[in-house]
Design a protein around this motif. Sequence first.
Motif, mmCIF file in Angstrom:
data_model
loop_
_atom_site.group_PDB
_atom_site.id
_atom_site.type_symbol
_atom_site.label_atom_id
_atom_site.label_comp_id
_atom_site.label_asym_id
_atom_site.label_seq_id
_atom_site.Cartn_x
_atom_site.Cartn_y
_atom_site.Cartn_z
ATOM 1 N N TRP A 19 0.930 -1.223 -0.035
ATOM 2 C CA TRP A 19 0.095 -0.088 0.051
ATOM 3 C C TRP A 19 0.686 1.355 -0.142
ATOM 4 O O TRP A 19 0.314 2.324 -0.311
ATOM 5 C CB TRP A 19 -0.887 -0.101 1.309
ATOM 6 N N GLY A 20 2.052 1.192 0.102
ATOM 7 C CA GLY A 20 2.877 2.347 0.287
ATOM 8 C C GLY A 20 4.150 2.091 1.322
ATOM 9 O O GLY A 20 4.921 1.175 0.438
ATOM 10 N N GLN A 21 4.595 2.790 1.739
ATOM 11 C CA GLN A 21 5.622 2.609 2.792
ATOM 12 C C GLN A 21 5.447 3.019 4.176
ATOM 13 O O GLN A 21 4.676 4.217 4.503
ATOM 14 C CB GLN A 21 6.852 3.312 2.305
ATOM 15 N N LYS A 35 -1.762 4.112 -2.804
ATOM 16 C CA LYS A 35 -2.185 2.946 -3.742
ATOM 17 C C LYS A 35 -3.666 3.714 -4.380
ATOM 18 O O LYS A 35 -4.241 3.095 -4.948
ATOM 19 C CB LYS A 35 -2.403 1.723 -3.082
ATOM 20 N N PHE A 36 -3.986 4.801 -3.988
ATOM 21 C CA PHE A 36 -5.490 5.396 -4.414
ATOM 22 C C PHE A 36 -5.049 6.965 -4.992
ATOM 23 O O PHE A 36 -4.054 7.299 -4.889
ATOM 24 C CB PHE A 36 -6.305 5.697 -3.288
ATOM 25 N N LYS A 37 -6.127 7.040 -5.826
ATOM 26 C CA LYS A 37 -5.998 8.199 -6.494
ATOM 27 C C LYS A 37 -6.964 9.300 -6.099
ATOM 28 O O LYS A 37 -8.195 8.709 -5.981
ATOM 29 C CB LYS A 37 -5.916 8.014 -8.089
ATOM 30 N N VAL A 44 -11.683 8.740 3.458
ATOM 31 C CA VAL A 44 -10.988 8.228 4.461
ATOM 32 C C VAL A 44 -11.572 7.946 5.863
ATOM 33 O O VAL A 44 -12.142 8.953 6.265
ATOM 34 C CB VAL A 44 -9.698 9.049 4.608
ATOM 35 N N ASN A 45 -11.492 6.810 6.207
ATOM 36 C CA ASN A 45 -12.002 6.680 7.754
ATOM 37 C C ASN A 45 -10.939 5.934 8.358
ATOM 38 O O ASN A 45 -10.338 4.605 7.982
ATOM 39 C CB ASN A 45 -13.385 5.649 7.506
ATOM 40 N N ASN A 59 -13.805 2.607 1.153
ATOM 41 C CA ASN A 59 -14.394 1.323 1.522
ATOM 42 C C ASN A 59 -13.592 0.073 1.301
ATOM 43 O O ASN A 59 -13.871 -0.995 1.461
ATOM 44 C CB ASN A 59 -15.605 1.151 0.756
ATOM 45 N N GLU A 60 -12.062 0.350 1.277
ATOM 46 C CA GLU A 60 -11.253 -0.881 1.473
ATOM 47 C C GLU A 60 -10.253 -0.740 2.882
ATOM 48 O O GLU A 60 -9.670 0.383 3.053
ATOM 49 C CB GLU A 60 -10.279 -0.935 0.211
#
Length: 158
Positions: A19-21, A35-37, A44-45, A59-60
């Motif tokens: 997902w990133g770092q 990982k999102f645009k 964001v929650n 929602n992921e």
Amino acid sequence: MSLSHFDEKSGIVPHQTEWGQWWQTIEEIHIEINKFKNLKSKDVNTIFSPTNIKCIIQNETVIEGQLFQTVHADEIVWTIEDQGSLLSIILPKADYNKKEKVWEALMADKRYQPDLFTLQEMRKKLDLENFQIENPGFDFSRAELKKCYDNISDSNKK
């Protein structure tokens, strides 16, 4: 030299994830999710406690579970950066004033654990940051340490 300036000059030692770092300083854990645009705050929650994290984006569920160590949950900050392509989360360590405290993984179950070389580099970075705090008139941002870091787990039990 301030610690933020120290980080800018010395760089970071990140652990790459799907997902990133994430990386750490003496005082904080930094998480970057890329990982999102086109993220908006409504996408964001986050749910934080001193020992747990849950981050849901569009929602992921991206990160969920018990953290490696305790954080100050009421001081956690997250921001959306880079035109919505980066979620940055800063977790203030609750035990940062304990010298030589390196998180060996992001999560207590050892998920997102860096390889041994990266862990050693994280440890070196925190040692240099400690030297910088103890000796504010000197610049340790490009210093190299010749210390042996073979038993990282043993040093965290102090």
